[in-house]
Design a protein around this motif. Structure first.
Motif, PDB file in Angstrom:
ATOM      1  N   UNK A  61       0.836  -1.208   0.000  1.00  0.00           N
ATOM      2  CA  UNK A  61       0.000   0.000   0.000  1.00  0.00           C
ATOM      3  C   UNK A  61       0.866   1.251   0.000  1.00  0.00           C
ATOM      4  N   UNK A  62       1.917   1.229   0.805  1.00  0.00           N
ATOM      5  CA  UNK A  62       2.836   2.383   0.843  1.00  0.00           C
ATOM      6  C   UNK A  62       3.489   2.603  -0.521  1.00  0.00           C
ATOM      7  N   UNK A  63       3.846   1.500  -1.175  1.00  0.00           N
ATOM      8  CA  UNK A  63       4.473   1.621  -2.501  1.00  0.00           C
ATOM      9  C   UNK A  63       3.482   2.194  -3.511  1.00  0.00           C
ATOM     10  N   UNK A  64       2.225   1.728  -3.438  1.00  0.00           N
ATOM     11  CA  UNK A  64       1.196   2.248  -4.343  1.00  0.00           C
ATOM     12  C   UNK A  64       0.907   3.720  -4.070  1.00  0.00           C
ATOM     13  N   UNK A  65       0.952   4.083  -2.785  1.00  0.00           N
ATOM     14  CA  UNK A  65       0.729   5.499  -2.445  1.00  0.00           C
ATOM     15  C   UNK A  65       1.817   6.374  -3.064  1.00  0.00           C
ATOM     16  N   UNK A  66       3.030   5.882  -3.062  1.00  0.00           N
ATOM     17  CA  UNK A  66       4.121   6.626  -3.711  1.00  0.00           C
ATOM     18  C   UNK A  66       3.887   6.687  -5.218  1.00  0.00           C
ATOM     19  N   UNK A  67       3.347   5.573  -5.768  1.00  0.00           N
ATOM     20  CA  UNK A  67       3.050   5.561  -7.203  1.00  0.00           C
ATOM     21  C   UNK A  67       1.975   6.583  -7.548  1.00  0.00           C
ATOM     22  N   UNK A  68       0.963   6.671  -6.690  1.00  0.00           N
ATOM     23  CA  UNK A  68      -0.089   7.667  -6.919  1.00  0.00           C
ATOM     24  C   UNK A  68       0.498   9.071  -6.933  1.00  0.00           C
ATOM     25  N   UNK A  69       1.339   9.341  -5.962  1.00  0.00           N
ATOM     26  CA  UNK A  69       1.964  10.672  -5.898  1.00  0.00           C
ATOM     27  C   UNK A  69       2.863  10.894  -7.108  1.00  0.00           C
ATOM     28  N   UNK A  89      -2.480   9.869 -19.769  1.00  0.00           N
ATOM     29  CA  UNK A  89      -1.855   8.551 -19.542  1.00  0.00           C
ATOM     30  C   UNK A  89      -1.355   8.443 -18.104  1.00  0.00           C
ATOM     31  N   UNK A  90      -0.777   9.542 -17.611  1.00  0.00           N
ATOM     32  CA  UNK A  90      -0.271   9.537 -16.226  1.00  0.00           C
ATOM     33  C   UNK A  90      -1.428   9.372 -15.245  1.00  0.00           C
ATOM     34  N   UNK A  91      -2.549  10.020 -15.546  1.00  0.00           N
ATOM     35  CA  UNK A  91      -3.721   9.905 -14.661  1.00  0.00           C
ATOM     36  C   UNK A  91      -4.301   8.499 -14.693  1.00  0.00           C
ATOM     37  N   UNK A  92      -4.201   7.824 -15.846  1.00  0.00           N
ATOM     38  CA  UNK A  92      -4.664   6.429 -15.933  1.00  0.00           C
ATOM     39  C   UNK A  92      -3.828   5.539 -15.008  1.00  0.00           C
ATOM     40  N   UNK A  93      -2.484   5.728 -15.066  1.00  0.00           N
ATOM     41  CA  UNK A  93      -1.598   4.945 -14.188  1.00  0.00           C
ATOM     42  C   UNK A  93      -1.879   5.264 -12.718  1.00  0.00           C
ATOM     43  N   UNK A  94      -2.148   6.532 -12.468  1.00  0.00           N
ATOM     44  CA  UNK A  94      -2.480   6.925 -11.095  1.00  0.00           C
ATOM     45  C   UNK A  94      -3.740   6.206 -10.635  1.00  0.00           C
ATOM     46  N   UNK A  95      -4.742   6.144 -11.526  1.00  0.00           N
ATOM     47  CA  UNK A  95      -6.012   5.504 -11.167  1.00  0.00           C
ATOM     48  C   UNK A  95      -5.827   4.011 -10.890  1.00  0.00           C
ATOM     49  N   UNK A  96      -4.957   3.380 -11.674  1.00  0.00           N
ATOM     50  CA  UNK A  96      -4.665   1.963 -11.421  1.00  0.00           C
ATOM     51  C   UNK A  96      -4.100   1.767 -10.010  1.00  0.00           C
ATOM     52  N   UNK A  97      -3.180   2.615  -9.651  1.00  0.00           N
ATOM     53  CA  UNK A  97      -2.586   2.527  -8.309  1.00  0.00           C
ATOM     54  C   UNK A  97      -3.621   2.762  -7.212  1.00  0.00           C
ATOM     55  N   UNK A  98      -4.502   3.721  -7.480  1.00  0.00           N
ATOM     56  CA  UNK A  98      -5.548   4.025  -6.501  1.00  0.00           C
ATOM     57  C   UNK A  98      -6.458   2.824  -6.307  1.00  0.00           C
TER      58      UNK A  98
END
Length: 221
Positions: A61-69, A89-98
């Motif tokens: 979860x911490x790693x994904x939170x960093x990915x979101x940021x 595209x960046x927002x799509x990757x962000x959404x995946x992490x979320x």
């Protein structure tokens, strides 16, 4: 082990009732304690396993939170450079992490609930184990007390027998003394009778002689 088929059996068990009905309560309490201790080991092992899983989930979860940021920053940079396509595209990757974070967080929440239940059950099991050990101590004290009382009674019985033998020997000694006195009296008394009879014979002979002399004197006169 057969006595308890599941964890709830131990938690809900009425130990006092089980021991009261047992033919050998000291053996029963040892089995109960043994099974409780084994179950407690299993509970702790289960808790340790899920704590490790929780730490793994938290790291993910911490790693994904960093990915979101990270992807949020990339999207903002792309927008600032007029590259809406890259920003999208960046927002799509962000959404995946979320979304992944949400799934892992749900798993983590369930794991927390499970660990809390394990902790509560472990505490209840510890209380049951402490109760069983207190009952074992009480049974041990009762057994030791019974052994001491039995030894005291055996010793008292032995002393009573010894006293009886001692009294009998004293009575026997008294009887022996009385019999000896009787025998001594008989011997003494018998000797006195013999002397008296001999003296009587001597007296009779003297009188007979005197009577004979008297007869001769009268005849000659």
């Amino acid at each position: 082990m057969g006595m308890f088929t599941r964890f709830a059996d131990i938690i809900n068990a009425n130990i006092n009732s089980m021991l009261d009905k047992a033919e050998h309560p000291e053996k029963m309490i040892r089995l109960i304690i043994q099974e409780m201790e084994e179950t407690l080991v299993e509970v702790r092992a289960t808790a340790a396993k899920h704590i490790a899983e929780k730490k793994t989930l938290q790291r993910q979860i911490d790693a994904l939170a960093k990915g979101v940021a990270h992807w949020q920053q990339k999207a903002e940079l792309a927008v600032s450079k007029g590259r809406d396509d890259l920003a999208k595209s960046a927002l799509v990757e962000k959404q995946k992490n979320v979304e992944q974070m949400a799934q892992l967080q749900e798993e983590l929440d369930k794991l927390d609930e499970f660990l809390q239940a394990v902790q509560d059950d472990g505490q209840r099991l510890q209380q049951k184990l402490a109760e069983a050990k207190r009952r074992q101590d009480a049974l041990l004290l009762r057994e030791q007390s019974a052994v001491v009382r039995l030894k005291v009674r055996e010793k008292a019985t032995r002393y009573n027998i010894d006293d009886a033998i001692t009294r009998f020997e004293r009575y026997q000694e008294k009887i022996d003394r009385v019999e000896a006195e009787v025998e001594a009296y008989d011997i003494t008394h018998s000797n006195n009778d013999l002397d008296s009879q001999i003296r009587a014979l001597e007296t009779d002979e003297s009188i007979d002689n005197e009577l004979e002399s008297l007869k001769q004197k009268v005849a000659n006169g």
